[in-house]
Design a protein around this motif. Structure first.
Motif: not given
Lengths: 111, 114
Positions: A35, A43, A45, A88, B43, B91, B102-103, B105-106
């Motif tokens: 990321y 973040l 991806h 990351f 994180l 987050f 995948e994630a 994110f806000g």
């Protein structure tokens, strides 16, 4: 607790050069993801590599995975000033749905 | 334009006050994460949900933090009472099959406790 450690913590290169960032992790994984985070933002991806893959490419990005050494590398070729960000790695375990992040590498690409 | 929405973006509060952070995951995503980011700790995964059920909140200080998903469109993270050491960026992220995909994110909630 963090799963991964990244190396180096900070990297400064000239535009056009290659940037290589490394990630080591501790436990068995299903996949490893990279990321990017721009300052003050969420973040984003970049790329996912599964545990049965050894190398993956996406544009200027190349990711390798060595499960025997529990390590991964992210290579950015032909770097640009806009690549300046923190990068990351994150490990995923399919059975638990967890996504655990490493400590990150701060990349500075000088124009 | 599907995105994870977090509110508020910034919050300054006094020590001892209750803080509630909200997250709207992407429609259709059934996995939601809460992370805390600080310079010192990086994180940290605080809690995560799968189909609205909490799967793991071992990263959260239980005495003051609580995370819930009242419905599929809302996740909340509460701190009561807040302390200066809670100052961080929080987050929320959602995904359809994380950690297999995948994630998203806000933009985070930057919390300052004075």
């Amino acid at each position: 607790s963090q799963q991964g450690e990244e190396d180096p913590q900070a990297l400064s290169i000239q535009e056009g050069e290659k940037a290589t960032m490394n990630c080591s992790y501790k436990t068995s994984i299903n996949n490893l993801q990279w990321y990017r985070q721009n300052s003050g933002r969420g973040l984003v991806h970049l790329i996912l590599i599964r545990s049965n893959e050894r190398e993956k490419h996406s544009g200027r990005l190349r990711v390798t995975l060595d499960t025997s050494k529990k390590s991964s590398s992210l290579l950015i070729t032909a770097s640009r000033a806009a690549d300046t960000a923190s990068y990351f790695c994150a490990t995923g375990a399919d059975s638990s749905y967890k996504l655990i992040f490493g400590s990150g590498t701060r990349l500075l690409v000088r124009p | 334009d599907a995105r994870v929405t977090q509110t508020p973006r910034h919050k300054v509060t006094e020590m001892g006050q209750e803080v509630t952070m909200r997250c709207q995951p992407i429609l259709g995503h059934n996995t939601v994460f809460w992370y805390r980011q600080t310079m010192m700790q990086g994180l940290e995964l605080l809690a995560y949900f799968r189909n609205r059920a909490p799967l793991d909140d071992s990263g959260m200080p239980k005495d003051r933090f609580s995370a819930e998903m009242p419905d599929a469109t809302l996740a909340t993270l509460k701190i009561q009472p807040s302390e200066p050491r809670d100052s961080a960026v929080y987050f929320c992220a959602s995904g359809s099959h994380v950690g297999g995909t995948e994630a998203f994110f806000g933009q985070g909630t930057r919390l300052t406790v004075v």
